[in-house]
Design an enzyme around this catalytic site. Structure first.
Site, PDB file in Angstrom:
ATOM      1  N   ASP A  30      -3.589   6.402  -9.193  1.00 37.11           N
ATOM      2  CA  ASP A  30      -2.407   5.861  -9.891  1.00 37.11           C
ATOM      3  C   ASP A  30      -2.062   6.527 -11.239  1.00 37.11           C
ATOM      4  O   ASP A  30      -1.710   5.826 -12.202  1.00 37.11           O
ATOM      5  CB  ASP A  30      -2.580   4.352 -10.113  1.00 37.11           C
ATOM      6  CG  ASP A  30      -2.755   3.574  -8.828  1.00 37.11           C
ATOM      7  OD1 ASP A  30      -2.730   4.185  -7.744  1.00 37.11           O
ATOM      8  OD2 ASP A  30      -2.944   2.339  -8.903  1.00 37.11           O
ATOM      9  N   GLU A  78       0.307   3.224  -6.784  1.00 35.42           N
ATOM     10  CA  GLU A  78       0.583   1.801  -6.519  1.00 35.42           C
ATOM     11  C   GLU A  78       2.089   1.699  -6.377  1.00 35.42           C
ATOM     12  O   GLU A  78       2.840   2.059  -7.300  1.00 35.42           O
ATOM     13  CB  GLU A  78       0.067   0.926  -7.668  1.00 35.42           C
ATOM     14  CG  GLU A  78       0.207  -0.560  -7.340  1.00 35.42           C
ATOM     15  CD  GLU A  78      -0.448  -1.468  -8.384  1.00 35.42           C
ATOM     16  OE1 GLU A  78      -1.218  -0.992  -9.219  1.00 35.42           O
ATOM     17  OE2 GLU A  78      -0.146  -2.678  -8.346  1.00 35.42           O
ATOM     18  N   LYS A 134      -0.034   2.737  -1.986  1.00 30.37           N
ATOM     19  CA  LYS A 134      -0.813   1.523  -1.717  1.00 30.37           C
ATOM     20  C   LYS A 134      -0.120   0.314  -2.354  1.00 30.37           C
ATOM     21  O   LYS A 134       0.275   0.361  -3.510  1.00 30.37           O
ATOM     22  CB  LYS A 134      -2.240   1.682  -2.256  1.00 30.37           C
ATOM     23  CG  LYS A 134      -2.329   1.933  -3.750  1.00 30.37           C
ATOM     24  CD  LYS A 134      -3.784   2.143  -4.153  1.00 30.37           C
ATOM     25  CE  LYS A 134      -3.967   2.310  -5.636  1.00 30.37           C
ATOM     26  NZ  LYS A 134      -3.626   1.159  -6.450  1.00 30.37           N
ATOM     27  N   LYS A 137      -4.213  -3.196  -5.335  1.00 30.39           N
ATOM     28  CA  LYS A 137      -4.981  -2.509  -6.379  1.00 30.39           C
ATOM     29  C   LYS A 137      -5.954  -1.520  -5.742  1.00 30.39           C
ATOM     30  O   LYS A 137      -6.180  -0.438  -6.271  1.00 30.39           O
ATOM     31  CB  LYS A 137      -5.751  -3.525  -7.233  1.00 30.39           C
ATOM     32  CG  LYS A 137      -4.891  -4.621  -7.841  1.00 30.39           C
ATOM     33  CD  LYS A 137      -3.821  -4.052  -8.739  1.00 30.39           C
ATOM     34  CE  LYS A 137      -2.974  -5.158  -9.347  1.00 30.39           C
ATOM     35  NZ  LYS A 137      -1.640  -4.663  -9.740  1.00 30.39           N
ATOM     36  N   VAL A 162      -6.291   5.673 -13.433  1.00 32.37           N
ATOM     37  CA  VAL A 162      -6.057   4.481 -14.250  1.00 32.37           C
ATOM     38  C   VAL A 162      -5.700   3.285 -13.363  1.00 32.37           C
ATOM     39  O   VAL A 162      -5.181   3.460 -12.268  1.00 32.37           O
ATOM     40  CB  VAL A 162      -4.915   4.750 -15.259  1.00 32.37           C
ATOM     41  CG1 VAL A 162      -5.312   5.862 -16.205  1.00 32.37           C
ATOM     42  CG2 VAL A 162      -3.587   5.082 -14.589  1.00 32.37           C
ATOM     43  N   THR A 163      -5.964   2.067 -13.857  1.00 30.78           N
ATOM     44  CA  THR A 163      -6.756   1.785 -15.031  1.00 30.78           C
ATOM     45  C   THR A 163      -8.197   1.499 -14.592  1.00 30.78           C
ATOM     46  O   THR A 163      -8.431   1.028 -13.472  1.00 30.78           O
ATOM     47  CB  THR A 163      -6.221   0.558 -15.819  1.00 30.78           C
ATOM     48  OG1 THR A 163      -6.271  -0.598 -14.960  1.00 30.78           O
ATOM     49  CG2 THR A 163      -4.798   0.775 -16.263  1.00 30.78           C
ATOM     50  N   CYS A 167      -7.328  -0.798 -10.921  1.00 34.21           N
ATOM     51  CA  CYS A 167      -7.250  -0.087  -9.636  1.00 34.21           C
ATOM     52  C   CYS A 167      -8.411   0.868  -9.389  1.00 34.21           C
ATOM     53  O   CYS A 167      -8.796   1.077  -8.234  1.00 34.21           O
ATOM     54  CB  CYS A 167      -5.909   0.622  -9.527  1.00 34.21           C
ATOM     55  SG  CYS A 167      -4.556  -0.565  -9.337  1.00 34.21           S
ATOM     56  N   GLN A 207     -27.574  -2.693 -12.535  1.00 34.22           N
ATOM     57  CA  GLN A 207     -28.407  -3.038 -11.376  1.00 34.22           C
ATOM     58  C   GLN A 207     -28.672  -1.823 -10.493  1.00 34.22           C
ATOM     59  O   GLN A 207     -28.502  -1.862  -9.270  1.00 34.22           O
ATOM     60  CB  GLN A 207     -27.733  -4.147 -10.564  1.00 34.22           C
ATOM     61  CG  GLN A 207     -27.486  -5.421 -11.371  1.00 34.22           C
ATOM     62  CD  GLN A 207     -26.821  -6.485 -10.527  1.00 34.22           C
ATOM     63  OE1 GLN A 207     -27.430  -7.031  -9.620  1.00 34.22           O
ATOM     64  NE2 GLN A 207     -25.573  -6.775 -10.841  1.00 34.22           N
TER      65      GLN A 207
HETATM   66  C1  C5J Z   1      -3.594  -0.046 -11.870  1.00 33.21           C
HETATM   67  C2  C5J Z   1      -2.573  -2.053 -12.660  1.00 33.21           C
HETATM   68  N1  C5J Z   1      -3.278   1.128 -11.331  1.00 33.21           N
HETATM   69  N2  C5J Z   1      -3.246  -2.034 -13.821  1.00 33.21           N
HETATM   70  N3  C5J Z   1      -2.686  -1.038 -11.768  1.00 33.21           N
HETATM   71  O1  C5J Z   1      -4.653  -0.200 -12.453  1.00 33.21           O
HETATM   72  O2  C5J Z   1      -1.841  -2.981 -12.407  1.00 33.21           O
END
Ligand code: C5J
Length: 225
Positions: A30, A78, A134, A137, A162-163, A167, A207
């Site tokens: 994204d 996205e 997509k 997320k 990102v972010t 996502c 972990q």
């Molecule tokens: C992504 C969002 N790409 N923050 N989307 O992280 O809504």
């Protein structure tokens, strides 16, 4: 055909990432104008979009590295269909200044094909690279990504984009559930909230690397040179 090498151990946390040339793909999540530039979805949610910009150069470097070797690259966006039939009503709730589908400065917010939905020029896909639109997320939800990776025999994924905590982390967790060995490159991901980036990276490595590993870009570049 990519350059074939033996498995390479990349210095990572909590332990080395086994990079398997020919079986490892780069997944860039994204890197879209809608998140990174003013006037898009990220800004409509009240975020300081300049916080994502430091990821652009490291992502471009990762792309250059994979392109030089001929290794597979996946870019995700996205995005939603123009009629929003793939956008659940819950995703349009809340009180952003602009909702998904509304007209913004870069076209309709988060709608496929609009100028704001494009990937920033420095990280733009080249012909032959895999592009995934997509609606969620995660990069695997309601997409053909799993099938495409299976057909290519990919078992290891390097994540950027990102972010970090939305996502990127969601996609990495989806990948982990599907059995992929995952790495996220620290400088090549950003969040609007530095503390959330730090927390997400820390959760990933917790972990014993419960969902993956994290590495510095320089360590990846050095090991794969
Ligand atoms: C992504 C969002 N790409 N923050 N989307 O992280 O809504």
């Amino acid at each position: 055909m990519g350059i074939e090498m033996d498995e390479v151990a990349i210095q990572a946390l909590p332990d080395a990432f086994p990079f398997v040339p020919g079986k490892t793909a780069l997944v860039v999540i994204d890197m879209q104008r809608d998140f990174i530039e003013p006037g898009g979805f990220g800004a409509a949610l009240g975020n300081d979009v300049s916080r994502l910009q430091p990821a652009i150069e490291p992502v471009a470097k990762l792309l250059a590295l994979f392109r030089a070797k001929g290794w597979p690259i996946v870019h995700t966006r996205e995005s939603h269909l123009p009629d929003l039939s793939d956008c659940p009503p819950a995703k349009r709730k809340g009180k952003p200044s602009l909702r998904i589908g509304d007209q913004g400065k870069m076209g309709r917010i988060l709608v496929r094909g609009e100028p704001g939905n494009a990937i920033v020029p420095a990280c733009a896909p080249l012909p032959g690279e895999i592009e995934i639109d997509k609606p969620g997320k995660g990069a695997f939800y309601a997409t053909a990504l799993g099938t495409i990776l299976d057909r290519k025999g990919i078992t290891h994924l390097v994540f950027a984009g990102v972010t970090t905590e939305v996502c990127v982390q969601t996609s990495m967790r989806e990948a982990n559930d599907r059995g992929y060995v995952c790495l996220v490159v620290e400088e090549a991901t950003e969040s609007y909230f530095p503390e959330y980036k730090a927390a997400a990276l820390s959760m990933i490595r917790a972990q014993g690397g419960i969902v993956g590993r994290t590495a510095k870009l320089a360590d990846l570049e050095k090991a794969l040179a």
